[in-house]
Design an enzyme around this catalytic site. Structure first.
Site, PDB file in Angstrom:
ATOM      1  N   ASP A 358       0.842  -1.201   0.000  1.00 22.05           N
ATOM      2  CA  ASP A 358       0.000   0.000   0.000  1.00 22.05           C
ATOM      3  C   ASP A 358       0.875   1.248   0.000  1.00 22.05           C
ATOM      4  O   ASP A 358       2.074   1.200  -0.310  1.00 22.05           O
ATOM      5  CB  ASP A 358      -0.968  -0.068   1.201  1.00 22.05           C
ATOM      6  CG  ASP A 358      -2.260   0.709   0.978  1.00 22.05           C
ATOM      7  OD1 ASP A 358      -2.217   1.948   1.067  1.00 22.05           O
ATOM      8  OD2 ASP A 358      -3.309   0.089   0.709  1.00 22.05           O
ATOM      9  N   ASP A 359       0.316   2.340   0.398  1.00 24.41           N
ATOM     10  CA  ASP A 359       0.952   3.664   0.384  1.00 24.41           C
ATOM     11  C   ASP A 359       2.343   3.643   1.038  1.00 24.41           C
ATOM     12  O   ASP A 359       2.566   2.929   2.018  1.00 24.41           O
ATOM     13  CB  ASP A 359       0.020   4.608   1.164  1.00 24.41           C
ATOM     14  CG  ASP A 359       0.301   6.056   0.877  1.00 24.41           C
ATOM     15  OD1 ASP A 359       1.303   6.339   0.207  1.00 24.41           O
ATOM     16  OD2 ASP A 359      -0.500   6.891   1.332  1.00 24.41           O
ATOM     17  N   LYS A 468      -3.995  -1.001  -6.716  1.00 17.76           N
ATOM     18  CA  LYS A 468      -5.088  -0.381  -5.965  1.00 17.76           C
ATOM     19  C   LYS A 468      -5.036   1.097  -6.329  1.00 17.76           C
ATOM     20  O   LYS A 468      -4.054   1.773  -6.040  1.00 17.76           O
ATOM     21  CB  LYS A 468      -4.858  -0.587  -4.468  1.00 17.76           C
ATOM     22  CG  LYS A 468      -5.878   0.083  -3.561  1.00 17.76           C
ATOM     23  CD  LYS A 468      -5.585  -0.270  -2.109  1.00 17.76           C
ATOM     24  CE  LYS A 468      -6.436   0.475  -1.121  1.00 17.76           C
ATOM     25  NZ  LYS A 468      -6.000   0.269   0.269  1.00 17.76           N
ATOM     26  N   ASP A 470      -6.178   4.635  -5.851  1.00 15.41           N
ATOM     27  CA  ASP A 470      -6.812   5.430  -4.788  1.00 15.41           C
ATOM     28  C   ASP A 470      -7.052   6.867  -5.242  1.00 15.41           C
ATOM     29  O   ASP A 470      -6.455   7.341  -6.216  1.00 15.41           O
ATOM     30  CB  ASP A 470      -5.896   5.406  -3.546  1.00 15.41           C
ATOM     31  CG  ASP A 470      -6.681   5.515  -2.253  1.00 15.41           C
ATOM     32  OD1 ASP A 470      -7.839   5.954  -2.280  1.00 15.41           O
ATOM     33  OD2 ASP A 470      -6.113   5.151  -1.199  1.00 15.41           O
ATOM     34  N   ASP A 523     -19.088   3.338  -7.871  1.00 20.95           N
ATOM     35  CA  ASP A 523     -20.180   3.579  -8.809  1.00 20.95           C
ATOM     36  C   ASP A 523     -20.013   2.674 -10.026  1.00 20.95           C
ATOM     37  O   ASP A 523     -18.952   2.077 -10.248  1.00 20.95           O
ATOM     38  CB  ASP A 523     -20.222   5.052  -9.217  1.00 20.95           C
ATOM     39  CG  ASP A 523     -18.894   5.542  -9.756  1.00 20.95           C
ATOM     40  OD1 ASP A 523     -18.469   5.025 -10.811  1.00 20.95           O
ATOM     41  OD2 ASP A 523     -18.258   6.431  -9.140  1.00 20.95           O
ATOM     42  N   ASP A 537     -13.047   2.616   4.123  1.00 26.78           N
ATOM     43  CA  ASP A 537     -11.878   2.623   5.006  1.00 26.78           C
ATOM     44  C   ASP A 537     -12.223   2.087   6.386  1.00 26.78           C
ATOM     45  O   ASP A 537     -11.343   1.930   7.227  1.00 26.78           O
ATOM     46  CB  ASP A 537     -11.325   4.050   5.141  1.00 26.78           C
ATOM     47  CG  ASP A 537     -10.233   4.315   4.113  1.00 26.78           C
ATOM     48  OD1 ASP A 537      -9.855   3.375   3.401  1.00 26.78           O
ATOM     49  OD2 ASP A 537      -9.765   5.471   4.028  1.00 26.78           O
ATOM     50  N   GLU A 603      -4.483 -18.875  15.211  1.00 28.05           N
ATOM     51  CA  GLU A 603      -5.142 -17.905  14.329  1.00 28.05           C
ATOM     52  C   GLU A 603      -4.781 -18.180  12.865  1.00 28.05           C
ATOM     53  O   GLU A 603      -5.636 -18.109  11.980  1.00 28.05           O
ATOM     54  CB  GLU A 603      -4.747 -16.477  14.715  1.00 28.05           C
ATOM     55  CG  GLU A 603      -5.433 -16.010  15.996  1.00 28.05           C
ATOM     56  CD  GLU A 603      -4.875 -14.687  16.514  1.00 28.05           C
ATOM     57  OE1 GLU A 603      -5.681 -13.839  16.921  1.00 28.05           O
ATOM     58  OE2 GLU A 603      -3.632 -14.515  16.533  1.00 28.05           O
TER      59      GLU A 603
END
Ligand code: GLA
Length: 716
Positions: A358-359, A468, A470, A523, A537, A603
């Site tokens: 990510d970022d 991704k 953004d 959309d 988020d 887990e």
């Protein structure tokens, strides 16, 4: 036949619906009917009467019973006495308002793509051309017909043969009803709490949703439902409109003076004043419409199945979408290449398919204050090249994905230092910052080109399976350096679509997940390019249920980017069981948003089970018919189900959203199964579909909070 033309009457038939209009004795295009399939045109629905204060168009001479202010119209325009919301408001070169559109011609065609805009593919189409002979303007209404999924699309093209005009307003779809007793359902929210349904009775006035933020927005979704006041999930009439567009829009319902209704959707008229020169044209984006007489679940199913079949580009068509772990909530900006590689190793242990960085991997990006616009790798931070990191991840047998935010720039960036004019701001005026960033003027081709060149430099040289995409702020200070500012917001969206198109054409296998501060641009327009969109988020499982619930009215479940995150949740602090988080995230395109390296062996084992189950059920979740069984905004339990189209199989999820002592069991009424048949769950319990629908499936209330159930049924 899907499209029937009988003299001057035009009928569009789908399997279960009819849509009928007529070019009347004066050449005005009148809307006659939209609803359950019929055998003949109901001409007698049109009532002519002297309506006193409503004027009469010039061409009808002294006929006081003919008023466009009262008649149901296909494409109402400003200038001939209809005071309700028009679909077209135009000014001529002298600045005068008004037009007068009459039927000119029609043709039946194979539906064509809309230049520069997303639209449903395939289908037959009817084009009706209206014309104003005074300003020499043609308006081409295109109706696409998708029989098998009960969808009809509408778009509008304006072709100017005369002198320059300015479009002050143009909508894509208008539905007039001569009577009704309606509720309108809209979807409102904010960042981290998107698409919460609001149902209200429509009385006199205008009820609507809109965005003037440059993107379709967190606040209101470009989608609305009009339904009978009595309509439920499983019975009653309902109409929907969904805008295939990702920028400023409005959607509205109006009850007029004669208790008639108008539902309309299109480009927002604020920040819009679009000059069209001689021999130029303008296209208003597509609206998807559907009708159901069997309630809201079927209405949504029409949209889900239709969008999946005809709208959404999916490089994983017929395959399982990759199950991913995303680095954002795992590490935020605090990572090195080693952190990401360790996350990948843990992902491998958990049987996932992909790691998404990510970022924070580019420029000098150490926080969200800098470097947007500088799409080159921060090798110092990664401790090596991105290509090497990607290779190490691929060597583990995993795919690799990358976050980008192509439309934005920080003032603290090389791009901004070199090209401050690329950012949208009004010269000489102080501007609005948001997340300390500005929006790039994507209405200018050179700006799009500059970002495209940077992105392909990476994508050409690094093995990247997914991006991704953004977009973390809204547009303010509307202005463009090279054009009339009244064109900017529309041309901006075309610029976004252009960049997406270029990337998809260059990398057809690339999976792109849309994102806009989470779900701020969820959309049908974006879905044409990005088969999944990060839903919100907010990763709290219980909040997510409500966001998923609202989003499900309009959009296929396969499009919901949905991740299991850590507890306590980073947005709410809430603690929910891992099983519940898994169950809830499974209704979408599945993944994880946590530091897998910190999990215990138990887990990890549980995650492996979830991954296995999701792989098994993804075809049913992505392609089955989706039924909402409860309303999580009101009910104690959120329940919904996926039923295969042949009704052989079903997967039901139910999660407690509240807990009250003394409730022994929840009874969830299951719809969509084959009546008169028996179904068996994986533990061997047998249920009668009729009882499941009329009484329900009992789910024991046990100790513990936010318990979730998952029941898989097969027909016996
Ligand atoms: C947005 C996205 C998040 C994350 C951050 C990174 O908020 O919605 O998922 O990618 O940006 O800055």
């Amino acid at each position: 036949m899907a499209i029937i033309i009988d003299g001057n009457t035009f009928t569009l038939n789908t399997n279960n619906t009819s849509y009928i209009m007529q070019a009347d004795q004066y050449g005005y295009l009148i809307h006659l009917y939209y609803g359950e399939k019929v055998q003949s045109a109901p001409y007698n629905l049109i009532v002519y009467a002297d309506r006193a204060a409503s004027g009469n168009p010039y061409d009808v001479k002294l006929d006081r019973t003919y008023s466009l202010d009262a008649l149901p119209q296909e494409f109402p325009f400003d200038g001939m006495g209809d005071y309700r919301h028009p679909s077209l408001r135009v000014r001529d070169e002298e600045g005068n308002y008004g037009c007068d559109l009459h039927y000119k011609s029609h043709r039946v065609i194979k539906k064509e793509p809309l230049k520069g805009l997303p639209a449903m593919r395939g289908g037959d189409a009817l084009e009706i051309t209206l014309t104003d002979d005074q300003i020499d303007l043609d308006v081409i209404l295109t109706y696409g017909v998708y029989e098998d999924v009960d969808l009809i699309t509408r778009s509008v093209k304006v072709v100017n043969h005369g002198k320059k005009i300015t479009l002050e307003e143009i909508s894509s779809a208008n539905l007039d009803f001569v009577t009704g007793n309606f509720d309108v359902i809209t979807f409102a929210g904010r960042h981290a709490n998107e698409r919460q349904p609001i149902r209200q009775y429509v009385d006199h006035g205008r009820y609507g949703v809109y965005s003037t933020r440059g993107a379709s927005s967190h606040q209101y979704n470009p989608f609305m439902i009009l339904c009978d006041h009595e309509t439920t999930e499983y019975s009653g009439q309902a109409y929907a409109m969904s805008f295939v567009y990702s920028g400023n829009f409005y959607g509205e319902v109006e009850k007029d003076q004669f208790d008639q209704f108008r539902m309309s959707m299109g480009l927002h008229y604020e920040y819009f004043s679009y000059p069209v020169e001689h021999d130029e044209s303008f296209v208003a984006p597509e609206v998807i419409m559907t009708y159901s007489h069997e309630g809201l679940s079927v209405l949504s199913q029409n949209l889900h199945q239709g969008m999946k079949k005809y709208l959404i580009r999916d490089p994983y068509q017929g395959k399982i979408r990759p199950i991913l772990v995303n680095s954002w909530e795992a590490a935020y900006f605090d990572f090195t290449g080693e952190t990401i590689l360790n996350l990948a190793k843990a992902a491998k242990e958990c049987d996932l398919d992909m790691v998404v960085l990510d970022d924070g991997w580019f420029g000098k990006r150490e926080s969200d204050n800098m470097s947007l616009g500088d799409w080159y790798v921060n090798e110092e931070k990664l401790g090596g090249s991105l290509a090497d990191l990607s290779k190490s991840i691929h060597d583990l047998g995993l795919k690799f994905g990358l976050w980008v935010e192509p439309e934005c720039v920080n003032e603290d960036s090389d791009l901004y230092r070199k090209h401050p004019d690329y950012a949208i701001k009004v010269p000489g005026r102080r501007f609005v910052r948001s997340r300390n960033q500005l929006v790039l003027d994507f209405s200018r081709k050179e700006v799009v080109d500059a970002i495209y060149e940077q992105l392909i430099e990476i994508l050409d040289h690094v093995d990247i399976d997914y991006i991704k995409w953004d977009f973390n702020r809204c547009i303010a200070n509307v202005y463009s350096d090279d054009k009339d500012s009244g064109k900017m917001t529309y041309d901006y969206v075309l610029g976004v679509y252009d960049l997406l198109t270029r990337l998809i054409e260059r990398y057809p296998e690339l999976l792109i997940e849309g994102c806009c501060g989470g779900g701020g641009r969820f959309d049908a327009g974006m879905l044409y390019y990005t088969p999944q969109i990060w839903l919100s988020d907010n990763t709290d499982a219980i909040d997510r249920e409500r966001i998923q619930y609202g989003s499900s009215f309009a959009y296929p479940i396969s499009t919901f980017g949905s991740h299991v995150s850590a507890v306590p949740n980073h947005q709410t602090g809430r603690v929910t069981p891992l099983n519940t988080r898994g169950n809830i995230a499974m209704s979408g395109s599945f993944g994880y948003e946590l530091d897998l390296t910190k999990l215990s062996d138990e887990e990890k084992a549980e995650i492996r089970e979830q991954v296995k189950d999701y792989r098994k059920y993804q075809p049913l979740i992505h392609h089955g018919l989706y039924y909402r069984y409860t309303n999580p905004l009101k009910d104690m339990i959120d329940a919904y189900g996926f039923v295969s189209e042949d009704k052989e199989e079903a997967l039901i999820f139910a999660t407690e959203t509240r807990k009250i002592a003394g409730v022994q069991a929840y009874f969830v009424r299951i719809h969509g199964l084959e009546k008169g048949c028996l179904y068996q769950d994986d533990e061997g319990h047998v249920y009668d579909a009729n009882v499941l629908e009329s009484v329900g499936m009992p789910l024991r209330n046990t100790l513990g909070e936010y318990i979730s159930f998952r029941i898989h049924l097969t027909k016996k």
